[in-house]
Design a protein around this motif. Structure first.
Motif, PDB file in Angstrom:
ATOM      1  N   GLU A   1       0.828  -1.207   0.000  1.00 15.93           N
ATOM      2  CA  GLU A   1       0.000   0.000   0.000  1.00 15.93           C
ATOM      3  C   GLU A   1       0.868   1.265   0.000  1.00 15.93           C
ATOM      4  OE1 GLU A   1      -3.759   1.239   2.790  1.00 15.93           O
ATOM      5  OE2 GLU A   1      -1.877   0.713   3.789  1.00 15.93           O
ATOM      6  N   THR A   2       1.941   1.239   0.763  1.00 11.71           N
ATOM      7  CA  THR A   2       2.927   2.330   0.868  1.00 11.71           C
ATOM      8  C   THR A   2       2.364   3.575   1.550  1.00 11.71           C
ATOM      9  OG1 THR A   2       3.775   1.543  -1.275  1.00 11.71           O
ATOM     10  CG2 THR A   2       4.850   3.465  -0.297  1.00 11.71           C
ATOM     11  N   ARG A   3       2.219   3.485   2.830  1.00 10.24           N
ATOM     12  CA  ARG A   3       1.843   4.656   3.634  1.00 10.24           C
ATOM     13  C   ARG A   3       3.023   5.626   3.721  1.00 10.24           C
ATOM     14  NH1 ARG A   3      -1.786   7.447   5.551  1.00 10.24           N
ATOM     15  NH2 ARG A   3      -1.434   7.309   7.797  1.00 10.24           N
ATOM     16  N   PRO A   4       2.775   6.943   3.873  1.00 11.55           N
ATOM     17  CA  PRO A   4       1.453   7.520   4.129  1.00 11.55           C
ATOM     18  C   PRO A   4       0.701   8.020   2.888  1.00 11.55           C
ATOM     19  CG  PRO A   4       3.119   9.151   4.578  1.00 11.55           C
ATOM     20  CD  PRO A   4       3.853   7.890   4.194  1.00 11.55           C
ATOM     21  N   LEU A   5       1.369   8.094   1.730  1.00  9.21           N
ATOM     22  CA  LEU A   5       0.717   8.693   0.558  1.00  9.21           C
ATOM     23  C   LEU A   5       0.200   7.667  -0.450  1.00  9.21           C
ATOM     24  CD1 LEU A   5       3.029  11.805  -0.057  1.00  9.21           C
ATOM     25  CD2 LEU A   5       0.863  11.661   1.185  1.00  9.21           C
ATOM     26  N   LEU A   6       0.318   6.393  -0.108  1.00  9.56           N
ATOM     27  CA  LEU A   6      -0.314   5.312  -0.879  1.00  9.56           C
ATOM     28  C   LEU A   6       0.165   5.219  -2.335  1.00  9.56           C
ATOM     29  CD1 LEU A   6      -3.989   5.818   0.384  1.00  9.56           C
ATOM     30  CD2 LEU A   6      -2.160   4.489   1.433  1.00  9.56           C
ATOM     31  N   GLN A   7       1.456   5.449  -2.543  1.00  9.97           N
ATOM     32  CA  GLN A   7       1.964   5.362  -3.923  1.00  9.97           C
ATOM     33  C   GLN A   7       1.820   3.956  -4.489  1.00  9.97           C
ATOM     34  OE1 GLN A   7       3.658   6.744  -1.315  1.00  9.97           O
ATOM     35  NE2 GLN A   7       5.104   8.285  -1.999  1.00  9.97           N
ATOM     36  N   GLY A   8       1.869   2.948  -3.618  1.00 11.79           N
ATOM     37  CA  GLY A   8       1.672   1.584  -4.090  1.00 11.79           C
ATOM     38  C   GLY A   8       0.231   1.343  -4.475  1.00 11.79           C
ATOM     39  N   ALA A   9      -0.667   1.612  -3.542  1.00 14.54           N
ATOM     40  CA  ALA A   9      -2.096   1.388  -3.783  1.00 14.54           C
ATOM     41  C   ALA A   9      -2.603   2.188  -4.983  1.00 14.54           C
ATOM     42  CB  ALA A   9      -2.890   1.756  -2.532  1.00 14.54           C
ATOM     43  N   ARG A  10      -2.240   3.453  -5.018  1.00 15.05           N
ATOM     44  CA  ARG A  10      -2.780   4.332  -6.055  1.00 15.05           C
ATOM     45  C   ARG A  10      -2.052   4.196  -7.396  1.00 15.05           C
ATOM     46  NH1 ARG A  10      -1.990   9.149  -5.929  1.00 15.05           N
ATOM     47  NH2 ARG A  10      -0.291   9.309  -4.419  1.00 15.05           N
ATOM     48  N   LEU A  11      -0.711   4.192  -7.349  1.00 14.11           N
ATOM     49  CA  LEU A  11       0.071   4.319  -8.574  1.00 14.11           C
ATOM     50  C   LEU A  11       0.548   2.976  -9.134  1.00 14.11           C
ATOM     51  CD1 LEU A  11       2.169   7.436  -7.486  1.00 14.11           C
ATOM     52  CD2 LEU A  11      -0.083   7.364  -8.591  1.00 14.11           C
ATOM     53  N   THR A  12       1.158   2.148  -8.276  1.00 12.24           N
ATOM     54  CA  THR A  12       1.588   0.832  -8.750  1.00 12.24           C
ATOM     55  C   THR A  12       0.379  -0.006  -9.143  1.00 12.24           C
ATOM     56  OG1 THR A  12       3.597   0.887  -7.414  1.00 12.24           O
ATOM     57  CG2 THR A  12       2.822  -1.282  -8.109  1.00 12.24           C
ATOM     58  N   GLY A  13      -0.669   0.062  -8.332  1.00 21.92           N
ATOM     59  CA  GLY A  13      -1.903  -0.644  -8.674  1.00 21.92           C
ATOM     60  C   GLY A  13      -2.460  -0.187 -10.006  1.00 21.92           C
ATOM     61  N   TRP A  14      -2.410   1.106 -10.256  1.00 20.93           N
ATOM     62  CA  TRP A  14      -2.908   1.691 -11.506  1.00 20.93           C
ATOM     63  C   TRP A  14      -2.102   1.177 -12.700  1.00 20.93           C
ATOM     64  CZ3 TRP A  14      -0.988   5.767 -14.829  1.00 20.93           C
ATOM     65  CH2 TRP A  14      -1.960   6.355 -15.656  1.00 20.93           C
ATOM     66  N   GLU A  15      -0.768   1.150 -12.554  1.00 22.26           N
ATOM     67  CA  GLU A  15       0.080   0.682 -13.653  1.00 22.26           C
ATOM     68  C   GLU A  15      -0.105  -0.813 -13.904  1.00 22.26           C
ATOM     69  OE1 GLU A  15       4.004   2.013 -14.451  1.00 22.26           O
ATOM     70  OE2 GLU A  15       3.931   3.599 -12.927  1.00 22.26           O
ATOM     71  N   LEU A  16      -0.168  -1.608 -12.849  1.00 23.44           N
ATOM     72  CA  LEU A  16      -0.345  -3.054 -13.019  1.00 23.44           C
ATOM     73  C   LEU A  16      -1.689  -3.373 -13.666  1.00 23.44           C
ATOM     74  CD1 LEU A  16       1.120  -4.246  -9.598  1.00 23.44           C
ATOM     75  CD2 LEU A  16       2.105  -4.702 -11.854  1.00 23.44           C
ATOM     76  N   ALA A  17      -2.717  -2.630 -13.296  1.00 26.01           N
ATOM     77  CA  ALA A  17      -4.036  -2.838 -13.893  1.00 26.01           C
ATOM     78  C   ALA A  17      -4.016  -2.510 -15.383  1.00 26.01           C
ATOM     79  CB  ALA A  17      -5.077  -1.984 -13.170  1.00 26.01           C
ATOM     80  N   LYS A  18      -3.306  -1.435 -15.749  1.00 26.34           N
ATOM     81  CA  LYS A  18      -3.217  -1.049 -17.160  1.00 26.34           C
ATOM     82  C   LYS A  18      -2.479  -2.101 -17.977  1.00 26.34           C
ATOM     83  CE  LYS A  18      -3.942   3.892 -17.293  1.00 26.34           C
ATOM     84  NZ  LYS A  18      -4.918   4.052 -18.363  1.00 26.34           N
ATOM     85  N   GLU A  19      -1.535  -2.805 -17.328  1.00 28.79           N
ATOM     86  CA  GLU A  19      -0.755  -3.838 -18.020  1.00 28.79           C
ATOM     87  C   GLU A  19      -1.417  -5.219 -17.929  1.00 28.79           C
ATOM     88  OE1 GLU A  19       2.108  -3.440 -19.676  1.00 28.79           O
ATOM     89  OE2 GLU A  19       2.525  -1.339 -19.197  1.00 28.79           O
ATOM     90  N   ASN A  20      -2.559  -5.292 -17.214  1.00 30.45           N
ATOM     91  CA  ASN A  20      -3.276  -6.561 -17.028  1.00 30.45           C
ATOM     92  C   ASN A  20      -2.400  -7.637 -16.377  1.00 30.45           C
ATOM     93  OD1 ASN A  20      -5.817  -5.756 -18.207  1.00 30.45           O
ATOM     94  ND2 ASN A  20      -4.812  -5.854 -20.209  1.00 30.45           N
ATOM     95  N   ILE A  21      -1.568  -7.204 -15.425  1.00 29.14           N
ATOM     96  CA  ILE A  21      -0.710  -8.130 -14.693  1.00 29.14           C
ATOM     97  C   ILE A  21      -1.428  -8.553 -13.411  1.00 29.14           C
ATOM     98  CG2 ILE A  21       1.496  -8.395 -13.498  1.00 29.14           C
ATOM     99  CD1 ILE A  21       2.659  -6.293 -15.407  1.00 29.14           C
ATOM    100  N   PRO A  22      -1.572  -9.853 -13.157  1.00 29.02           N
ATOM    101  CA  PRO A  22      -2.263 -10.302 -11.933  1.00 29.02           C
ATOM    102  C   PRO A  22      -1.530  -9.831 -10.688  1.00 29.02           C
ATOM    103  CG  PRO A  22      -1.147 -12.147 -13.000  1.00 29.02           C
ATOM    104  CD  PRO A  22      -1.073 -10.984 -13.959  1.00 29.02           C
ATOM    105  N   ALA A  23      -2.240  -9.114  -9.829  1.00 29.22           N
ATOM    106  CA  ALA A  23      -1.570  -8.479  -8.698  1.00 29.22           C
ATOM    107  C   ALA A  23      -2.469  -8.449  -7.468  1.00 29.22           C
ATOM    108  CB  ALA A  23      -1.153  -7.065  -9.073  1.00 29.22           C
ATOM    109  N   THR A  24      -1.827  -8.447  -6.312  1.00 30.36           N
ATOM    110  CA  THR A  24      -2.520  -8.373  -5.029  1.00 30.36           C
ATOM    111  C   THR A  24      -1.840  -7.319  -4.166  1.00 30.36           C
ATOM    112  OG1 THR A  24      -3.102 -10.716  -5.105  1.00 30.36           O
ATOM    113  CG2 THR A  24      -3.156  -9.635  -2.936  1.00 30.36           C
ATOM    114  N   MET A  25      -2.632  -6.407  -3.620  1.00 29.51           N
ATOM    115  CA  MET A  25      -2.084  -5.391  -2.733  1.00 29.51           C
ATOM    116  C   MET A  25      -2.118  -5.879  -1.290  1.00 29.51           C
ATOM    117  SD  MET A  25      -3.345  -1.518  -1.898  1.00 29.51           S
ATOM    118  CE  MET A  25      -4.390  -2.086  -0.548  1.00 29.51           C
TER     119      MET A  25
END
Length: 344
Positions: free
Chosen positions: A185-209
């Motif tokens: 997730e990457t607290r406190p600004l959630l770069q993982g949840a917001r940004l890495t999740g966004w990129e992985l979704a765009k690439e259709n890579i199976p991912a779990t936060m």
């Protein structure tokens, strides 16, 4: 996906504080807007910050109509230098822009402005090439069917190109080597949840936060085979400054015998620093920790500690993937050898 675009003497910056809800670009007409975007993490990631600063300095020069362009550019460079203290790519970029000015003081202002823009474009293109090289070198060392954990965001949003650690993951997925990606997730600004999740979704890579405090659990259950993270500064002995939490994850990985890799371009190495203890660590505003999605979550009167980075000692790292290949221990000896080969 490009977080920065220079067009018609305007710098377009994708506002990463609004992702994944809205893809909104900031139009920077003045260099002060670029500095503000860096400070407020609207643009972030060490390579991307460096490129943004180079274009910001160019923007300042182009807009300048006074009589002493060289002195003015040096003043602007000083302002960029204090925008974020930890990411060494920022200083790498502004030093190159300063060199252009210092080497061409005999030129007219219009000629110097052209050279500054050319240098900024060169820095951008080089970072893109480095990102691609890192992705390829890193993908080669991945075992088949590997389950990978990454921290923060190190993809296209943080670089110019596919990314560093996340670039390796993308390339590994394309080659059929990665079976699943776990990201914090990457607290406190959630770069993982917001940004890495966004990129992985765009690439259709199976991912779990997972949340940051679940990493030990995930390791203990043997859910993850390998860790790859980025870096904001790497010292001569191989100590790495990266997003806060990295140090803890490296210790947990060492205990559970999980390989822990770092991915970064050569421009992230600070050959002037011997040890991680010498790296300046940025302390950000307490409010980032005291609030969550702009809502206060702690009682009034409570203070917070908010370092943006921590330092992972070299002995916890399995290898450092660079645009020139993978560096293995002994790090100090091999980093020094690479430095001499590249004449840096």
């Amino acid at each position: 996906m490009n977080p920065i675009e220079w067009k018609n003497n305007i710098l377009y910056i994708l506002d990463q504080t609004k992702l994944p809800w809205k893809e909104d670009y900031i139009l920077c007409f003045k260099y002060q807007q670029v500095i503000d975007a860096i400070k407020k993490m609207k643009i972030r990631g060490a390579p991307a910050i460096g490129v943004a600063a180079a274009y910001g300095i160019t923007l300042a020069a182009i807009k300048y109509t006074g009589s002493n362009l060289a002195d003015y550019v040096h003043e602007v460079i000083g302002e960029f230098a204090v925008s974020r203290p930890t990411a060494v790519n920022l200083f790498f970029a502004i030093e190159r822009m300063a060199k252009v000015v210092n080497s061409n003081k005999n030129l007219s202002p219009s000629e110097l402005k052209i050279l500054l823009l050319e240098e900024a474009k060169k820095i951008e293109n080089e970072e893109r090439e480095k990102s691609i090289a890192i992705s390829n070198f890193g993908a080669e060392i991945l075992p088949d069917g590997v389950k990978v954990l990454t921290h923060c965001n190190t993809g296209s949003l943080a670089t110019i190109g596919p990314g560093t650690a996340l670039g390796i993951i993308k390339e590994g997925w394309k080659r059929g080597k990665i079976s699943h990606v776990y990201f914090t997730e990457t607290r406190p600004l959630l770069q993982g949840a917001r940004l890495t999740g966004w990129e992985l979704a765009k690439e259709n890579i199976p991912a779990t936060m997972i949340t940051d405090n679940m990493v030990g659990y995930v390791f203990s259950k043997k859910i993850v085979d390998l860790v790859i993270v980025g870096a904001d500064r790497i010292t001569l002995r191989g100590d790495v400054a990266n997003k806060i939490g990295t140090y803890s994850f490296a210790i947990l990985a060492k205990y559970h015998n999980i390989p822990f890799y770092v991915a970064a371009p050569i421009s992230t190495f600070d050959f002037n620093l011997e040890a991680g203890s010498e790296i300046p660590i940025e302390e950000r505003e307490q409010e980032e920790v005291l609030s969550f999605v702009n809502k206060r979550i702690t009682p009034e009167g409570i203070s917070a500690l908010n370092p943006a980075f921590d330092v992972t000692p070299a002995e916890l790292i399995s290898g450092i993937v660079t645009d020139k290949g993978v560096i293995y221990p002994p790090f100090k000896e091999n980093i020094q050898k690479l430095k001499e080969e590249l004449k840096l």
